[in-house]
Scaffold this motif. Structure first.
Motif, PDB file in Angstrom:
ATOM      1  N   ASP A  50      13.481  14.418   2.619  1.00 29.48           N
ATOM      2  CA  ASP A  50      13.752  15.856   2.640  1.00 29.48           C
ATOM      3  C   ASP A  50      13.391  16.453   3.997  1.00 29.48           C
ATOM      4  OD1 ASP A  50      10.973  16.215   2.709  1.00 29.48           O
ATOM      5  OD2 ASP A  50      10.815  16.652   0.572  1.00 29.48           O
ATOM      6  N   GLU A  51      13.452  17.785   4.089  1.00 29.22           N
ATOM      7  CA  GLU A  51      13.207  18.450   5.375  1.00 29.22           C
ATOM      8  C   GLU A  51      11.781  18.264   5.880  1.00 29.22           C
ATOM      9  OE1 GLU A  51      12.687  21.417   1.997  1.00 29.22           O
ATOM     10  OE2 GLU A  51      14.129  19.855   2.594  1.00 29.22           O
ATOM     11  N   ASN A  52      10.874  17.889   4.993  1.00 26.62           N
ATOM     12  CA  ASN A  52       9.483  17.647   5.394  1.00 26.62           C
ATOM     13  C   ASN A  52       9.175  16.164   5.577  1.00 26.62           C
ATOM     14  OD1 ASN A  52       8.709  20.429   5.248  1.00 26.62           O
ATOM     15  ND2 ASN A  52       8.713  20.244   3.021  1.00 26.62           N
ATOM     16  N   LYS A  53      10.215  15.331   5.617  1.00 30.76           N
ATOM     17  CA  LYS A  53      10.084  13.884   5.793  1.00 30.76           C
ATOM     18  C   LYS A  53       9.360  13.225   4.615  1.00 30.76           C
ATOM     19  CE  LYS A  53      12.027  13.388   9.876  1.00 30.76           C
ATOM     20  NZ  LYS A  53      13.264  12.577  10.054  1.00 30.76           N
ATOM     21  N   ASN A  54       9.537  13.787   3.428  1.00 26.28           N
ATOM     22  CA  ASN A  54       9.003  13.184   2.210  1.00 26.28           C
ATOM     23  C   ASN A  54      10.148  12.564   1.416  1.00 26.28           C
ATOM     24  OD1 ASN A  54       6.126  13.731   2.243  1.00 26.28           O
ATOM     25  ND2 ASN A  54       6.661  15.880   2.004  1.00 26.28           N
ATOM     26  N   LEU A  55       9.910  11.381   0.848  1.00 28.74           N
ATOM     27  CA  LEU A  55      10.913  10.758  -0.003  1.00 28.74           C
ATOM     28  C   LEU A  55      11.003  11.513  -1.322  1.00 28.74           C
ATOM     29  CD1 LEU A  55      10.223   6.932   0.393  1.00 28.74           C
ATOM     30  CD2 LEU A  55      12.296   8.131   1.073  1.00 28.74           C
ATOM     31  N   THR A  56      12.202  11.890  -1.712  1.00 30.63           N
ATOM     32  CA  THR A  56      12.386  12.574  -2.983  1.00 30.63           C
ATOM     33  C   THR A  56      12.124  11.600  -4.127  1.00 30.63           C
ATOM     34  OG1 THR A  56      14.731  12.014  -3.112  1.00 30.63           O
ATOM     35  CG2 THR A  56      14.137  14.075  -1.966  1.00 30.63           C
ATOM     36  N   GLU A  57      11.849  12.138  -5.296  1.00 31.45           N
ATOM     37  CA  GLU A  57      11.606  11.306  -6.468  1.00 31.45           C
ATOM     38  C   GLU A  57      12.839  10.483  -6.803  1.00 31.45           C
ATOM     39  OE1 GLU A  57       9.560   9.488  -9.449  1.00 31.45           O
ATOM     40  OE2 GLU A  57       8.780  10.809  -7.877  1.00 31.45           O
ATOM     41  N   ALA A  58      14.020  11.078  -6.628  1.00 32.13           N
ATOM     42  CA  ALA A  58      15.260  10.355  -6.930  1.00 32.13           C
ATOM     43  C   ALA A  58      15.421   9.139  -6.025  1.00 32.13           C
ATOM     44  CB  ALA A  58      16.458  11.290  -6.778  1.00 32.13           C
ATOM     45  N   GLY A  63      15.024   3.154  -5.213  1.00 30.77           N
ATOM     46  CA  GLY A  63      14.402   2.006  -4.565  1.00 30.77           C
ATOM     47  C   GLY A  63      13.644   1.127  -5.535  1.00 30.77           C
ATOM     48  N   LEU A  64      12.872   1.730  -6.427  1.00 29.14           N
ATOM     49  CA  LEU A  64      12.083   0.959  -7.385  1.00 29.14           C
ATOM     50  C   LEU A  64      12.974   0.197  -8.364  1.00 29.14           C
ATOM     51  CD1 LEU A  64       9.323   3.625  -8.137  1.00 29.14           C
ATOM     52  CD2 LEU A  64       9.050   1.523  -6.785  1.00 29.14           C
ATOM     53  N   ALA A  65      14.059   0.819  -8.786  1.00 25.68           N
ATOM     54  CA  ALA A  65      14.980   0.139  -9.702  1.00 25.68           C
ATOM     55  C   ALA A  65      15.618  -1.071  -9.030  1.00 25.68           C
ATOM     56  CB  ALA A  65      16.057   1.116 -10.177  1.00 25.68           C
ATOM     57  N   CYS A  66      15.965  -0.913  -7.757  1.00 27.41           N
ATOM     58  CA  CYS A  66      16.548  -2.029  -7.003  1.00 27.41           C
ATOM     59  C   CYS A  66      15.537  -3.161  -6.867  1.00 27.41           C
ATOM     60  CB  CYS A  66      17.005  -1.545  -5.627  1.00 27.41           C
ATOM     61  SG  CYS A  66      17.601  -2.868  -4.554  1.00 27.41           S
ATOM     62  N   LEU A  67      14.302  -2.838  -6.509  1.00 29.87           N
ATOM     63  CA  LEU A  67      13.271  -3.865  -6.353  1.00 29.87           C
ATOM     64  C   LEU A  67      13.016  -4.604  -7.663  1.00 29.87           C
ATOM     65  CD1 LEU A  67      10.721  -1.993  -4.056  1.00 29.87           C
ATOM     66  CD2 LEU A  67      12.312  -3.814  -3.390  1.00 29.87           C
ATOM     67  N   GLU A  98       2.902   6.590  -1.426  1.00 27.47           N
ATOM     68  CA  GLU A  98       3.129   6.779  -2.854  1.00 27.47           C
ATOM     69  C   GLU A  98       4.164   5.769  -3.362  1.00 27.47           C
ATOM     70  OE1 GLU A  98       4.308  10.763  -3.600  1.00 27.47           O
ATOM     71  OE2 GLU A  98       2.546  11.663  -2.643  1.00 27.47           O
ATOM     72  N   PHE A  99       5.235   5.615  -2.601  1.00 30.06           N
ATOM     73  CA  PHE A  99       6.277   4.655  -2.988  1.00 30.06           C
ATOM     74  C   PHE A  99       5.718   3.237  -2.980  1.00 30.06           C
ATOM     75  CE2 PHE A  99       9.652   1.684  -1.890  1.00 30.06           C
ATOM     76  CZ  PHE A  99      10.584   1.956  -2.879  1.00 30.06           C
ATOM     77  N   ILE A 100       4.932   2.907  -1.978  1.00 26.42           N
ATOM     78  CA  ILE A 100       4.374   1.562  -1.865  1.00 26.42           C
ATOM     79  C   ILE A 100       3.446   1.255  -3.038  1.00 26.42           C
ATOM     80  CG2 ILE A 100       2.786   0.145  -0.491  1.00 26.42           C
ATOM     81  CD1 ILE A 100       4.075   1.376   2.004  1.00 26.42           C
ATOM     82  N   ALA A 104       4.057  -1.691  -5.746  1.00 26.83           N
ATOM     83  CA  ALA A 104       3.061  -2.757  -5.917  1.00 26.83           C
ATOM     84  C   ALA A 104       2.946  -3.190  -7.377  1.00 26.83           C
ATOM     85  CB  ALA A 104       1.709  -2.297  -5.390  1.00 26.83           C
ATOM     86  N   GLU A 105       3.294  -2.305  -8.306  1.00 25.03           N
ATOM     87  CA  GLU A 105       3.242  -2.646  -9.718  1.00 25.03           C
ATOM     88  C   GLU A 105       4.420  -3.533 -10.136  1.00 25.03           C
ATOM     89  OE1 GLU A 105       3.013   0.977 -11.889  1.00 25.03           O
ATOM     90  OE2 GLU A 105       1.216   1.697 -10.843  1.00 25.03           O
ATOM     91  N   ILE A 106       5.424  -3.612  -9.257  1.00 24.99           N
ATOM     92  CA  ILE A 106       6.632  -4.383  -9.554  1.00 24.99           C
ATOM     93  C   ILE A 106       6.655  -5.691  -8.788  1.00 24.99           C
ATOM     94  CG2 ILE A 106       9.168  -4.388  -9.374  1.00 24.99           C
ATOM     95  CD1 ILE A 106       9.035  -1.321  -9.541  1.00 24.99           C
ATOM     96  N   LEU A 107       6.238  -5.636  -7.520  1.00 28.46           N
ATOM     97  CA  LEU A 107       6.433  -6.751  -6.601  1.00 28.46           C
ATOM     98  C   LEU A 107       5.276  -7.758  -6.642  1.00 28.46           C
ATOM     99  CD1 LEU A 107       7.640  -4.614  -3.574  1.00 28.46           C
ATOM    100  CD2 LEU A 107       9.079  -6.106  -4.976  1.00 28.46           C
TER     101      LEU A 107
END
Length: 506
Positions: A50-58, A63-67, A98-100, A104-107
């Motif tokens: 987003d405009e604040n360089k934060n990854l949106t939840e979507a 990404g998590l679904a792909c991993l 936060e994403f990492i 970590a719970e998946i990978l």
């Protein structure tokens, strides 16, 4: 980690790009990496900033679904033969941690966020292992968030650069609504030319014999020119073909209308931006033709991993280069490493240490004095800064942070706040490694090859350490004084260091 991989054993790499995530699985065949399976998904992580360089939840959920789908294919790959690297989008994301944590719970292995030049080095490694031609190469890889340009010969890069321009980022900046116009295309080309201006002279002076392209944008552009008969007789992407591609693209008014033979649906949305970047590169470097390579970041990651098993670890070459650059004392580094490894082996089972922990400690022992090249006062802090903020081939950002903590805390006072930071960065394992390095350096304060007393470290529990020193401690009065000081510092990190000797029991 074992010393080698035998033929037929599998390696795998996950490349978390800004546009696409890729999984590659390969077997080792006579020292070569032979791909046996691959998956690729357009996640467009960079589009989720987003405009604040934060990854949106979507974006995070994509990404998590792909991993999670990738992990389903990794059952036959041992975790120590897998590397997971992330590039520009996670380098830019302020909430990337936060994403990492969720991933970590998946990978089965942690994600390594790699610096731009490290990404460039790995791309070159992947490309160079898939090409038969020799000579000097200019390698170009246009990603979703950044573009890497590398000049190299055979398997060695000479110049590596990562520029802040990519097909997803430029789509958001210059084609935000999907509308296509000559004016917007020209703006994107000008912006790309500005990015390239900082390296143009250096690269032209270095020169090259061939130009090689890799990854999605270049693959798509080349394939479209082949399908339309605009490539040369060897199916290379030419300047003439690129001009024709641009002319046809600009006849469309919106990306939804773009219709080229061989263009995938998910690629058309980033085609104008990707083509503008490639067009600028052709202009700035006066390129006539470009050869395509299937090798890319994920192949480079696997070859780099294979090198680690075969004692060709680029990280060790990087450590040697840093020592040479900053004039570190090799003899002292070896003394410290010898003692550190002895202490490490004493408690390895108790602290669940592994070979990677041993390697980290060894590299920190060799680099702990590089800050002396800047100033003696606070040189541990100077060394920590250099290790955290330098481009060091072979090391991920978290690798460099771990090294930085080890070097930054090897002397002077330990504060409670420091302990919190260290544990947050690398758990209690990293904290324990910091303390082991401190002891090894303390035991080598004399900087002498004179025989040290026999020592043994034992961890009675997480908070109780015992260092046994053989013989009469009165023979080493300075060492006794130094160990007394360390007892005080260890207390700040809630560790009781008991020292056992015939004349010195505490």
């Amino acid at each position: 980690m074992s010393d080698f991989l035998i033929d037929e054993e599998l390696l795998a790499a996950i490349d978390m790009g800004s546009n696409s995530f890729h999984l590659a699985i390969a077997r080792v065949d006579h020292g070569e990496v032979k791909k046996v399976a691959s998956m690729s998904e357009k996640v467009q992580l960079a589009a989720g900033l987003d405009e604040n360089k934060n990854l949106t939840e979507a974006a995070q959920q994509r990404g998590l679904a792909c991993l999670a789908r990738f992990v389903g294919r990794l059952g036959s790959v041992q975790p120590n033969r897998l590397r997971i690297v992330a590039t520009n989008a996670l380098r830019q994301a302020k909430n990337g941690h936060e994403f990492i944590q969720k991933a970590a719970e998946i990978l089965p292995k942690p994600i390594e966020i790699i610096a731009g030049r490290e990404e460039a080095r790995l791309i070159y490694l992947g490309v160079s292992h898939t090409l038969a031609n020799s000579g000097r190469r200019l390698v170009i890889d246009i990603g979703g968030g950044s573009t890497e340009l590398i000049i190299g010969e055979e398997f060695e890069p000479i110049h590596t650069e990562s520029l802040q321009m990519g097909c997803v980022a430029y789509s958001k900046a210059f084609f935000p609504n999907g509308e296509i116009s000559q004016k917007d295309f020209d703006k994107a080309v000008v912006a790309a030319r500005k990015e390239l201006s900082g390296i143009a002279n250096t690269y032209r002076e270095a020169g090259w014999d061939t130009v090689v392209g890799s990854s999605g944008t270049i693959k798509a552009c080349r394939q479209m020119t082949i399908n339309m008969g605009w490539s040369d007789d060897k199916e290379n992407l030419t300047r003439e073909g690129l001009d024709k591609l641009k002319e046809k693209l600009l006849k469309f008014k919106h990306v939804s209308e773009v219709d080229f033979d061989g263009l995938k649906d998910d690629r058309r949305w980033v085609l104008p931006a990707g083509l503008a970047i490639l067009y600028a590169i052709f202009e700035v470097f006066e390129i006539d033709k470009l050869v395509y390579s299937d090798g890319a970041l994920r192949e480079g990651v696997m070859y780099d991993l294979l090198g680690r098993f075969q004692h060709e670890d680029v990280r060790d070459r990087s450590v040697q280069a840093l020592m040479g650059r900053y004039g570190a004392d090799l003899k002292q580094a070896r003394r410290v490493d010898d003692v550190a490894q002895q202490l490490f082996s004493n408690v390895a089972e108790q602290f669940n240490f592994n070979t990677e922990d041993s390697d980290l400690l060894r590299r920190a022992a060799y680099l702990h004095e590089i800050g002396l090249a800047i100033s003696h006062g606070g040189y541990h802090r100077h060394g920590a800064y250099l290790l955290q903020h330098s481009d060091i081939p072979g090391f991920s950002q978290i690798d460099q942070i771990h090294l930085s903590h080890l070097v930054g805390h090897h002397r002077r006072k330990l504060r409670t706040d420091d302990k919190v930071d260290v544990i947050r960065a690398g758990s209690r394992k990293l904290m324990n490694l910091c303390l082991i390095l401190r002891l090894a350096i303390c035991l080598n304060h004399s900087r002498s090859d004179a025989m040290l007393p026999a020592i043994e470290l034992n961890a009675l529990d997480a908070q109780q350490w015992q260092l046994s020193v053989s013989g009469d401690a009165k023979q080493w009065p300075l060492l006794v004084a130094d160990l007394h000081d360390e007892q005080i510092q260890f207390k700040h990190w809630d560790i009781d260091l008991n020292i056992q000797s015939e004349q010195f029991i505490s």
